[in-house]
Write an enzyme that holds these catalytic residues in place. Sequence first.
Site, PDB file in Angstrom:
ATOM      1  N   HIS A  64       0.814  -1.220   0.000  1.00 34.16           N
ATOM      2  CA  HIS A  64       0.000   0.000   0.000  1.00 34.16           C
ATOM      3  C   HIS A  64       0.846   1.268   0.000  1.00 34.16           C
ATOM      4  O   HIS A  64       0.299   2.370  -0.052  1.00 34.16           O
ATOM      5  CB  HIS A  64      -0.959   0.016   1.187  1.00 34.16           C
ATOM      6  CG  HIS A  64      -2.005  -1.041   1.094  1.00 34.16           C
ATOM      7  ND1 HIS A  64      -2.986  -1.045   0.125  1.00 34.16           N
ATOM      8  CD2 HIS A  64      -2.209  -2.170   1.821  1.00 34.16           C
ATOM      9  CE1 HIS A  64      -3.746  -2.112   0.266  1.00 34.16           C
ATOM     10  NE2 HIS A  64      -3.297  -2.816   1.288  1.00 34.16           N
TER      11      HIS A  64
ATOM     12  N   ASP B  59      -4.715 -10.568  -1.423  1.00 33.69           N
ATOM     13  CA  ASP B  59      -5.165  -9.817  -0.272  1.00 33.69           C
ATOM     14  C   ASP B  59      -6.683  -9.668  -0.388  1.00 33.69           C
ATOM     15  O   ASP B  59      -7.261  -9.916  -1.443  1.00 33.69           O
ATOM     16  CB  ASP B  59      -4.482  -8.442  -0.294  1.00 33.69           C
ATOM     17  CG  ASP B  59      -4.403  -7.798   1.069  1.00 33.69           C
ATOM     18  OD1 ASP B  59      -5.123  -8.232   1.989  1.00 33.69           O
ATOM     19  OD2 ASP B  59      -3.632  -6.850   1.219  1.00 33.69           O
TER      20      ASP B  59
ATOM     21  N   HIS C 170      -8.289  -6.845  -0.079  1.00 35.32           N
ATOM     22  CA  HIS C 170      -8.668  -5.512  -0.539  1.00 35.32           C
ATOM     23  C   HIS C 170      -7.692  -5.055  -1.618  1.00 35.32           C
ATOM     24  O   HIS C 170      -6.661  -5.655  -1.838  1.00 35.32           O
ATOM     25  CB  HIS C 170      -8.725  -4.505   0.611  1.00 35.32           C
ATOM     26  CG  HIS C 170      -7.492  -4.500   1.468  1.00 35.32           C
ATOM     27  ND1 HIS C 170      -6.427  -3.688   1.231  1.00 35.32           N
ATOM     28  CD2 HIS C 170      -7.159  -5.259   2.543  1.00 35.32           C
ATOM     29  CE1 HIS C 170      -5.482  -3.923   2.127  1.00 35.32           C
ATOM     30  NE2 HIS C 170      -5.907  -4.871   2.935  1.00 35.32           N
TER      31      HIS C 170
END
Length: 122
Positions: free
Chosen positions: A75, A112, A114
């Site tokens: 991220h 993952d 998300h």
Amino acid sequence: MTEDKPQRKTSARNPREVSLLLGARQQQQPMASLGKQATYESALLAAGSTLDLVDAVAAGRLQNSFAIVRPPGHHAMESEFCSYCLVNSVALAARHALNTHRLSRTLVVDWDVHHGQATQQA
């Protein structure tokens, strides 16, 4: 009886080399925002380890590889940290494969629950 300290696993690259690959904008973020300098250095070592794996596969020393590194990084944006993700080691490794080893494409599987917005951005 004395306890042996666990050996620290490191990358062949030093953290400074990896930080130079990140570009000046991310390097200028205040380290105080991270809580500890050691956390950032660990993230640089994790990213360096993924670069080492790319080099080993590209050179034929390994047939394939899978990097299990901490702290995570998927991220982290190109020029900013995102929560606990400081260095996007996956995106950095993909870019390294394309630019250094002249590959025409890479595949990133972000397993993952998300969206990995930063890896897509990079």
